[in-house]
Design a protein around this motif. Structure first.
Motif, PDB file in Angstrom:
ATOM      1  N   UNK A   1       0.829  -1.201   0.000  1.00  0.00           N
ATOM      2  CA  UNK A   1       0.000   0.000   0.000  1.00  0.00           C
ATOM      3  C   UNK A   1       0.859   1.245   0.000  1.00  0.00           C
ATOM      4  N   UNK A   2       1.973   1.154   0.704  1.00  0.00           N
ATOM      5  CA  UNK A   2       2.862   2.311   0.732  1.00  0.00           C
ATOM      6  C   UNK A   2       3.340   2.637  -0.679  1.00  0.00           C
ATOM      7  N   UNK A   3       3.610   1.578  -1.471  1.00  0.00           N
ATOM      8  CA  UNK A   3       4.088   1.869  -2.818  1.00  0.00           C
ATOM      9  C   UNK A   3       2.968   2.474  -3.663  1.00  0.00           C
ATOM     10  N   UNK A   4       1.737   2.106  -3.367  1.00  0.00           N
ATOM     11  CA  UNK A   4       0.622   2.759  -4.062  1.00  0.00           C
ATOM     12  C   UNK A   4       0.583   4.241  -3.707  1.00  0.00           C
ATOM     13  N   UNK A   5       0.762   4.508  -2.407  1.00  0.00           N
ATOM     14  CA  UNK A   5       0.747   5.896  -1.970  1.00  0.00           C
ATOM     15  C   UNK A   5       1.844   6.685  -2.681  1.00  0.00           C
ATOM     16  N   UNK A   6       2.996   6.048  -2.828  1.00  0.00           N
ATOM     17  CA  UNK A   6       4.079   6.750  -3.499  1.00  0.00           C
ATOM     18  C   UNK A   6       3.762   7.006  -4.963  1.00  0.00           C
ATOM     19  N   UNK A   7       2.975   6.107  -5.543  1.00  0.00           N
ATOM     20  CA  UNK A   7       2.527   6.385  -6.900  1.00  0.00           C
ATOM     21  C   UNK A   7       1.745   7.683  -6.929  1.00  0.00           C
ATOM     22  N   UNK A   8       0.982   7.898  -5.869  1.00  0.00           N
ATOM     23  CA  UNK A   8       0.250   9.153  -5.769  1.00  0.00           C
ATOM     24  C   UNK A   8       1.188  10.342  -5.723  1.00  0.00           C
ATOM     25  N   UNK A   9       2.255  10.229  -4.907  1.00  0.00           N
ATOM     26  CA  UNK A   9       3.207  11.345  -4.828  1.00  0.00           C
ATOM     27  C   UNK A   9       3.832  11.604  -6.199  1.00  0.00           C
ATOM     28  N   UNK A  10       4.178  10.481  -6.885  1.00  0.00           N
ATOM     29  CA  UNK A  10       4.818  10.655  -8.182  1.00  0.00           C
ATOM     30  C   UNK A  10       3.868  11.298  -9.186  1.00  0.00           C
ATOM     31  N   UNK A  11       2.589  10.967  -9.040  1.00  0.00           N
ATOM     32  CA  UNK A  11       1.606  11.599  -9.928  1.00  0.00           C
ATOM     33  C   UNK A  11       1.626  13.107  -9.757  1.00  0.00           C
TER      34      UNK A  11
END
Lengths: 99, 521, 501, 745
Positions: free
Chosen positions: C309-319
């Motif tokens: 889930x953390x990596x999903x969240x980071x996808x958000x940051x990268x977006x």
């Protein structure tokens, strides 16, 4: 010659059927077939569009068919692996991983 | 000496503890406390001459430096010292060796890591007080959270994890908004000048509209208000204090809380003078400070746990500091600064004493004590002294500071000062019953009869605090005169923009006035 | 040296790293076959080292790419420093995945040479994905990567979790490929080309074409699926959780890096002309991803799933960086990807180190006292976690700062603030691991548990940790490189986001 | 301490006007008690370090430990806790020399200054600045002392009476284990008291003001092992802090409105304020609030009776002679301000008068000998406030001085009685209350010196001519009558719409009744204590004996002063009083003349703000009335009360009938305060903690935010069902949303 709209409409219908199938069907293999349907819908679109947009469309279709074949190989292997554990390909049985 | 004219003294003060921390980690556990003690003593010895080498004339930053760190972002290693930070630096340096002494026998396991954390924490705190680059400042500000988090979480009491996490999240949540604020300033500066810079001095000259000021001030103020802590944001503090080991409580009360008030004085006020001096802002913070004074004093009075009680008193005291800061006049702000120092010695003294008591009785519950003056009279003497210093008896620093704050406040908001002055009653109302139930009354618990009185080490660590408390109360002038130029400049800055700012219009915050020359190297 | 793609041979040069790696992967396959007569016995470690060597050689070839340039930016394969940078990240991710898999595969009894070969093939796919300037190449690269990964996820076919993860990943992955492909078809139909450089000049006229917009939307969905943006993330936790941990690490780092690179190329650069059309919905997706993933991560009891889930969240940051759609954003994106790869792969490495025998269960409670039992790995893990949280002293902080900066630069103040608020939530669960590691006493029977990470793995973790720290203290050089790497990216005609000052 | 003498320009000017007079070691007067404190403090610490531990170990086999001691009254400890035998350690011998020694030296210095000052006509105060204390912006507070007629007089009282009480304490306390600590506190108290009276600005005075409160707190709770004592100390401190709050506010007002805090500047600028305006009235009211707290006036008097828990010499020094009079000193010191605020002044007078009567009524029905004296003190302080409130500043100070003599004498006498009873009861292991007058009786035979001195002091307090109290009390009541005739400046003022003259007439009546009651309850005290049969008990009687010289000498000296103290201020203009003119010290109305420079500011204010005052007519009837009520009270007591019928506490109930019950229970004021102030504050505090802090703030943070985020995460995580169909559905929804939004855009 079929009008472009008809071909595209057909492809859209096929795509929608495939999509709906993924949502409603339970059997992994049928699901996979639905996905194949979606890919082929795209292929149909490429082919139908190629007279207007260029010959590339027809080339692309071959690539896609190749990819689909590879997917099929891998996918069926995976389904077999899964079947070994559950003696079933009903995707409702696979929820070890959730939440 | 050149050392004291250059930045090296500051650099040394910031990084010596870090080196000490590494050494403490490397050497055997039994040596750790000695390493920490020596580091602390050296730190103190090096810091002390600053008091004299600091030149109280002129408002300029002293011992400045700007070395490139991440130059493509305009991030520099910028340090500097002025009359506001000087005493925070000295206070930090003073408390370090005392904390080590206070933990001497208190900490029995994982000494190496404990002392390393303590020293690393000191680095962070020192850095906060001398950093003049906003990026550097933020890094130090956040960096100090980690060791503190471990101090509470590893060596704390029963509910240590709850307290540690609460402490961390509160502070981090507040400071992240500040980070956005800093970045906003950065991009504004870049848009304006085409250059990247995080320099505090550069940001001071940024023209900001009043809307921008309001938002940025809010972002900064929340971060600092949590740290102070200001009334509704204070509940992390009692939790952290109760659970923290003695040294943790000491540095928390002694300097960490001051980072909040320091932040107001160094950043929130001068950077956004228009927003900070707006009537609503002033009134809001004054009222919150006032609530802090009265309300937390009352809450403190009903605490059964001595440490929690003292923790609440910190909120009450810093309510005075907030009041003084937002009085925005020389008495108020100098009073707040003196209060920061006075509270920075008297409350740590209380925590030291409670820690010593805990080592003897393994309790912080007031009802487990009583009549201790009979069995450990010197402890009792010290406790009574510390309590009286805490409630601001004349002759101690607490009085001078509260008096100044009240005068400063009275000049702008008489009614608030009027109510705040009743804090002197409430101070007695919370502190005296605690003292009575601890050291007076009859000695009912047999176990408390056999406990030993303070030993030489413990007395040695308390005596400097006593001396400073009395010094602050009797002859604060040397301190006041060293602060005055810096405070004067701050007030001038706020005052000039208070009248310039009009809604929607960019305010060149007195960058033209000569008063800024000091900060902008 | 300049490539003009007029001669087909130039494509060989342009694709040199991918070609090298493909050949090397086949070599690995061969070596594995020939090193053992009986297919039942496990592969020797030499296969792993050989694969690593292949990555090194590929990296060298990749570095060589810097010395050549294209005559025009119209080729199917981009030869620019952006690609080089992304390739390096992908290679690092692959190398880390291999390093942590040494020993791990043996323990699970799945030490087969195909593992490494497939891993390398997947890497080739990722590298192509970062290079694709043509939508069909993009599709092929994506499939190359995915097909290899489907197998890798289900590599432990005796483990029902692994197989199940593979099934879900496969079904949903090809499902999303369908969308992507259909999108390509529609774009092709309306723009009469699949080459981005050919599409870009047409954008003003295509702005009103629903067919094109729907095609672009389907493309967005397909890519969002690969980078695991909510709500297209649904496969992620299950696949990550079920996959052997080194594969998870690779998926969380390399796959994400490559897919995001494609995202940048297609949207931030290629479709910049219709920024207004896709940015709004993507902003909402970014918000949903940052908050949703962080909130769900709060509730996870398994560290591995929490990291998913953390990596999903980071996808958000990268977006958020993608949405900045400017040079800062792209540079921030590259820098962040690098840090992210190091810290995420590192975190999964620790998960391997602390797993219990063959049992992949990785409950939070299993970490009690870990920090004191394993001081080095504990410290390393803490660094990774703090970096993931975006805490100062770690590269994660600089990365997040960079994203925030680019976002503010682009005027997306709300996104910046949301990112910060979401990080606050994330603090809680990252810290909770630290809490458990250091502040909860270990159960008595745990005292003698050994670390299941071999020497090379531990070394790799430590180097990553040092690198994460170094990216904070001396980020200047990397920042420079990142900034220069995106310079060529925005020279595509028709993009209106030039380099900032 | 650094005693760098930084003479300010003002000081130089002041000195130039002062002619040849140079204060003699002014700083040393203040410093001496501090030195004593330091020495005794060290002794106390060392004694505590060595002796306390031994005491606890020995108390177990020392027959009666705490349980037994608890049944004794507070004073028991001085005897019970003493080391039974053995050599007296040096820590107990040194304070006997140091503590009274420094006091005597300080007194000597004060006297030297007195003679120096008498030699010159000093119009302006002498200000000695030692260092700059709080210099911040416009606020410049100096650590400075001010010597003028008033502060010198106070210094004389403090050091003189203080020295005697220190001497008395040597006999009274030297067997207490905490003796060095006691002496240290006592010295510290005198130090702060001197700072209070000699300070040259309000903040410096405030240092002393709070400092004496602190010492009072420490000394009241000196025998801290009993909760009641510690409670009493705490109560004193907190109640005093309410007063200090007033003082603080007054200082803020003074600074903001006058721009200074030093006396010289403040009183110079005070006339700039509006006469009777809100500002000056507020300043005076807040100053008075401070005075009310410190001097135990209604409504803040409640701490003083409880303060009797401290050792008796403490009661004599702090709670009778010096500290409690600080409020009166404050009003006189700020007389210029009070003169500007006639309404506030009248309120001061009125509160004083009401307190005088109110406390006197309670004194009527107390059995504890010290409680009687405590209420008497409150009552007498009421007299002083009535005087200074009416503008009769000198009368107030005069009464302050004579009161210091006779009340100290009375307290010390009661201390001697208690001490004697203690020793007797200790010898026989009796558990009776040594402070209850019902356990006394007929003591004049056993304690003749004590009896004689106390009798003199009683005559003095009752206002019997020619003892000291006659002159001072008479002057106060006389002033009230004169004022009621409209012949005081304040007669022209009004409060609550009622004229000053009327108020002063009421005050005169109140004070006369109070004076009558004073005489009565003092007569009662003497009768029950020294007359009638002895009720101490057979065995105890054998052990009753007179106290030693260290205790009797102070008594005698104070008795002498109570006798002749009035002659310092014999006004030849007042009929009857002028009969004593031949005996007057220092000429006609010496104190008036002496203090005139101090109150000249007030007089100037009146001169410029009130109509010309008609000639003052001193009638003789008020004087006669005053003498009459005094004598009548004593006589009535002698006639009505039957000491021979009184029994021990077991035989005689504390009260009979409702009126007596109310009086005995002190009008239930403590209970009232408990109900309307203390309990609500505590309840509110608890509610704040549990409802606001815990419930609301933590509830929002932990519960709503923390748990809310967790629940949100959990429910969001529910979409992760593990079912591919669900996942596909979610993706489809996402696709539709994305496509919709892109096309719509």
């Amino acid at each position: 010659m079929l009008p472009l709209n008809a071909a595209l409409f057909l492809s859209a219908i096929l795509f929608a059927i495939g999509t709906a199938g993924v949502v409603v069907r339970r059997n992994a293999i049928i699901l996979f077939m639905c996905i194949e349907l979606m890919l082929n819908a795209a292929n149909l679109a490429f082919v139908a569009l190629s007279p207007y947009a260029g010959i590339d469309g027809q080339v692309i279709v071959f690539f896609v068919i190749a990819v689909a074949a590879a997917e099929a190989a891998v996918g069926l292997a995976i389904i077999i692996a899964v079947f070994r554990h559950a003696e079933s390909v009903d995707i409702r049985n696979f929820s070890l991983l959730r939440w | 000496m050149d050392f004291y004219r250059s930045h090296w003294v500051l650099t040394f003060l910031v990084f010596a503890p870090l080196i000490g921390a590494v050494v403490a980690l490397v050497l055997p556990a039994a040596r750790a406390r000695w390493v920490a003690l020596w580091t602390g003593v050296i730190e103190l010895l090096v810091a002390t001459p600053l008091f004299w080498t600091f030149e109280p004339v002129g408002a300029a930053m002293q011992n400045e430096v700007a070395l490139p760190w991440i130059p493509n972002w305009g991030i520099y290693y910028r340090l500097g010292l002025d009359g506001i930070s000087l005493f925070m630096v000295l206070l930090t340096a003073l408390l370090l060796p005392l904390m080590v002494l206070g933990s001497w026998t208190y900490i029995k396991d994982r000494e190496r890591v404990f002392y390393a954390m303590l020293l690393a924490l000191t680095t962070g705190v020192m850095g906060v007080f001398v950093a003049l680059d906003m990026f550097l400042f933020y890094v130090f500000w956040e960096m100090m959270l980690i060791p503190m988090y471990f101090l509470i979480g590893v060596w704390g009491g029963k509910d240590r994890i709850y307290a540690a996490v609460k402490f961390f999240l509160y502070t981090a949540a507040g400071s992240l908004l500040m980070l956005v604020g800093i970045l906003y300033l950065f991009s504004r500066y870049q848009a304006l000048t085409g250059e990247s810079s995080f320099a505090y001095g550069d940001f001071l000259s940024l023209p900001l509209t009043s809307g921008e000021q309001a938002w940025l001030f809010a972002a900064f103020a929340i971060a600092f208000a949590i740290k102070v802590p200001v009334f509704p944001l204070h509940t992390w503090l009692p939790a952290a204090h109760v659970q923290a080991p003695t040294a943790g409580s000491v540095i928390l009360a002694g300097v960490l809380l001051k980072m909040g008030t320091y932040g107001f004085l160094r950043f929130a006020l001068p950077l956004f003078p228009g927003a900070a001096s707006a009537d609503t802002t002033v009134l809001l913070f004054m009222v919150l400070g006032l609530i802090g004074i009265i309300y937390t004093a009352m809450v403190a009075a009903v605490q059964p746990n001595a440490k929690r009680l003292v923790a609440y008193t910190s909120v009450a005291h810093l309510g005075f500091a907030v009041l003084g800061i937002f009085a925005l006049n020389v008495q108020g702000i100098q009073g707040a600064l003196i209060l920061m120092i006075a509270h920075g010695v008297s409350t740590p003294m209380l925590f030291f004493l409670l820690g010593m008591l805990y080592e003897r009785t393994h309790s912080y519950e007031i009802e487990d004590f009583g009549g201790l003056a009979a069995s450990i009279p010197i402890f009792a003497l010290m406790l009574v002294f510390a309590a009286l210093a805490s409630i601001g008896l004349p002759g101690t620093g607490g009085f001078v500071s509260e008096f100044l704050v009240l005068i400063g406040t009275f000049r702008v908001q008489p009614w608030i000062a009027f109510i705040a002055a009743s804090g002197v009653i409430f101070a007695a109302f919370y502190m005296l019953p605690m003292v009575q139930r601890t050291v007076f009354n009859s000695l009912t618990r047999p176990a408390n009869r056999a406990i030993p009185d303070l030993c030489g080490r413990e007395i040695a660590l308390l005596v400097p605090l006593v001396a400073i408390i009395l010094w602050l109360g009797i002859y604060p002038r040397p301190i006041l005169e060293r602060m005055e130029p810096s405070v004067g400049r701050l007030i001038e800055r706020v005052e000039t923009s208070r009248f310039v700012s009009t809604p929607g219009e960019a305010v060149v915050a007195s960058s033209a006035s000569s008063s800024d020359e000091g900060i902008r190297e | 040296m300049t490539l003009d793609f007029a001669s087909q041979a130039d494509y060989l040069l342009a694709l040199l790293p991918e070609i090298v790696l493909s050949l090397w992967a086949m070599l690995v396959l061969m070596v594995d076959v020939f090193q053992k007569g009986n297919r039942v016995e496990a592969s020797r470690p030499v296969v792993a080292w050989l694969s690593l060597a292949g990555l090194v050689v590929t990296a060298a070839a990749n570095g060589w790419l810097l010395t050549i340039e294209e005559a025009a930016v119209t080729g199917m394969v981009a030869v620019d420093s952006f690609r080089v940078f992304v390739n390096f990240i992908v290679l690092i991710a692959a190398a880390l995945a291999i390093l942590i898999s040494i020993g791990y595969l043996d323990r699970r009894g799945i030490n087969r040479g195909e593992f490494y070969a497939l891993l390398l093939f997947a890497t080739v796919g990722m590298m192509l994905l970062g290079a694709a300037r043509d939508l069909i190449l993009l599709f092929l690269a994506l499939e190359l990567m995915s097909v290899a990964l489907y197998v890798l996820v289900g590599f432990d076919r005796r483990d029902p979790r692994s197989s199940e993860g593979a099934l879900k990943y496969f079904l949903l992955g090809s499902f999303s490929s369908g969308f992507l492909l259909y999108g390509i078809a529609l774009v092709f139909g309306s723009a009469r080309s699949t080459n981005l450089s050919a599409i870009v000049p047409l954008l003003p006229s295509l702005q009103e074409s629903p067919m094109f917009l729907i095609g672009a939307g389907l493309l967005l969905v397909g890519l969002a699926f690969k980078v695991a943006v909510m709500p297209f993330h649904v496969w992620t936790p299950d696949a990550y959780d079920g996959a052997p941990t080194p594969v998870t690490a690779l998926m969380a780092t390399g796959v994400k890096a490559a897919a995001f690179a494609a995202f940048i190329r297609v949207f931030a650069v290629g479709f910049a002309g219709i920024y207004n059309e896709w940015s709004v919905v993507l902003s909402w997706l970014a918000l949903l991803t940052m908050f949703g993933a962080n909130l769900i991560a709060l509730t996870q009891g398994s560290v591995k799933r929490m990291l998913a889930y953390s990596s999903i969240a980071h996808a958000g940051y990268l977006l958020v960086a993608v949405l900045a759609a400017n040079a800062y954003g792209a540079a921030a994106f590259l820098f962040y990807l690098l840090v992210y790869t190091l810290m995420t792969a590192g975190a999964f490495g620790i998960v391997i180190a602390n797993s219990r025998g063959a049992n992949e269960l990785n409950k939070l409670d299993d970490y009690a006292g870990f920090g004191w039992r394993e001081p080095l790995l504990g410290a390393v893990f803490s660094i990774f976690l703090l970096s993931l949280a975006g805490f100062p002293l770690t590269g994660g902080f600089i990365g997040k700062l960079y994203i925030l900066r680019s976002s503010l630069e682009a005027g997306n103040v709300e996104l910046a603030v949301s990112l910060v608020l979401a990080s606050v939530i994330s603090y809680f669960y990252y810290l909770r691991v630290v809490v458990v590691m250091y502040m909860r006493p270990a159960p008595a029977e745990e005292a003698n548990r050994t670390v299941l990470l071999t020497g090379p793995g531990q070394l790799a973790m430590s180097v990553s940790a040092v690198a994460v720290l170094a990216l904070f203290f001396v980020p200047g050089w990397v920042l420079d490189v990142a900034q220069r790497s995106v310079a060529s990216l925005f020279t595509v005609p028709g993009t209106f986001f030039g380099l900032g000052p | 301490m650094i005693l760098r003498v930084q003479q300010t320009a003002e000081t130089v000017v002041a000195e130039a006007q002062a002619g040849a007079f140079e204060p003699i070691l002014l700083g040393l007067i203040v410093l001496l008690p501090l030195i004593g404190f330091a020495i005794n403090g060290v002794a106390a610490i060392l004694a505590a370090r060595t002796a306390e531990r031994r005491r606890w170990s020995s108390s177990s086999h020392h027959g009666g430990s705490e349980g037994e001691a608890d049944e004794y009254s507070n004073e028991t400890h001085s005897v019970m806790d003493a080391e039974p035998t053995g050599v007296v350690p040096w820590t107990h011998r040194l304070p006997s020399l140091v503590a009274p020694g420094v006091m005597l030296l300080a007194f000597a210095l004060a006297v030297a200054n007195l003679f120096g000052m008498m030699g010159v006509e000093l119009e302006e105060p002498i200000v000695r600045t030692y260092w700059s204390w709080i210099p911040v912006g416009e606020l410049q507070v100096e650590a400075a002392l001010q010597l003028d007629q008033l502060s010198l007089l106070m210094t004389l009282v403090v050091t003189g009476v203080g020295a005697l009480i220190h001497l008395f304490s040597v006999g009274y306390m030297s067997h207490d284990p905490g003796y060095p600590r006691y002496m240290a506190y006592l010295n510290l108290f005198v130090f702060f008291m001197l700072v209070l009276v000699l300070g040259a600005s309000f903040p410096v005075m405030f240092v002393g003001w709070e400092g004496v409160g602190l010492c009072s707190y420490l000394l009241i709770g000196f025998w801290f092992s009993e909760k009641a004592n510690a409670d009493a100390g705490k109560k004193a401190f907190i109640v005093n802090r309410i007063g200090d709050f007033g003082f603080l506010i007054a200082m803020l007002l003074i600074f903001v409105d006058l721009g200074a805090l030093g006396y010289v500047e403040v009183f110079e600028r005070a006339p700039q304020l509006d006469y009777a305006g809100p500002v000056v009235t507020a300043i005076c009211l807040f100053l008075f609030l401070g005075a009310v707290g410190k001097s135990a006036q209604i409504p803040l008097y409640v701490w003083l009776p409880d303060a009797m828990a401290g050792p008796t010499p403490v009661s004599a020094l702090i709670h009778a002679a010096t500290m409690v009079t600080a409020g009166v000193y404050l009003v006189v010191r700020a007389s210029t301000l009070f003169a500007m605020a006639p309404a506030a002044s009248l309120l001061v007078a009125l509160v004083g008068a009401v307190t005088a009567l109110f406390a006197a009524t309670i004194g009527l029905k107390q059995w504890d000998i010290k409680k009687v004296l405590a209420y008497s003190t409150i009552s007498q302080l009421g007299f002083m406030f009535a005087a200074v409130g009416m503008g009769a500043y000198v009368a107030g100070v005069f009464h302050l001085m004579t009161h210091a003599f006779f009340k100290a004498c009375l307290f010390l006498g009661s201390g001697a009685v208690i001490h004697a009873l203690h020793e007797a009861m200790h010898a026989t292991h009796s558990h009776a209350d040594a402070q209850d007058m019902r356990n006394m009786g007929g003591l004049r035979r056993y304690l003749p010196i004590t009896f004689a001195t106390m009798a003199i002091a009683t005559l003095a307090i009752a206002g019997v001519a020619p003892f000291a109290g006659f002159f001072s009390k008479d002057e106060i009541v006389g002033a009230a009558w004169i004022g009621s005739a409209g012949e005081l400046p304040l007669s022209q003022a009004s409060l609550f719409g009622v004229g000053g003259g009327t108020w002063m007439g009421m005050i005169a009546i109140l004070l006369s009744i109070a004076a009558f009651l004073t005489a009565f309850y003092m007569g009662r005290l003497m009768l029950y204590t020294f007359f009638g049969p002895n009720r101490t008990g057979e065995a105890e009687r054998q052990h009753l004996h007179e106290v030693g010289w260290t205790m009797s000498v102070p008594l005698i000296v104070l008795a002498v002063m109570s006798t002749i103290g009035g002659f310092f201020n014999v006004d030849s203009l007042v009929p009857i009083v002028n009969l004593f003119s031949p005996f007057a010290f220092g000429g006609d109305a010496a104190l008036h003349n002496w203090l005139h420079p101090v109150i000249i500011g007030a007089e100037e204010v009146w001169a410029s703000n009130t109509a010309a005052i008609p000639e003052v007519h001193h009638a003789s009837w008020p004087i006669l009335l005053a003498i009459l009520v005094g004598v009548a009270g004593l006589v009535l007591a002698a006639v009505v009360l039957k000491p021979q019928l009184l029994g021990t506490p077991e035989e005689t109930p504390a009260y009979e009938g409702n009126l007596e019950k109310v009086l005995y229970n002190k009008w239930y004021v403590d209970e009232l305060y408990q109900r309307i102030v203390v309990r609500p504050v505590w309840g509110l505090s608890r509610a704040f903690y549990s409802v606001v802090d815990r419930g609301t703030i933590d509830g929002i943070i932990d519960g709503v935010l923390g748990r809310g985020a967790m629940l949100l995460g959990l429910s969001a995580g529910r979409v992760q069902t593990g079912q591919v169909n669900t996942y596909a559905f979610i993706i489809i929804v996402g696709v539709i949303v994305v496509l919709g939004s892109i096309v719509v855009m």
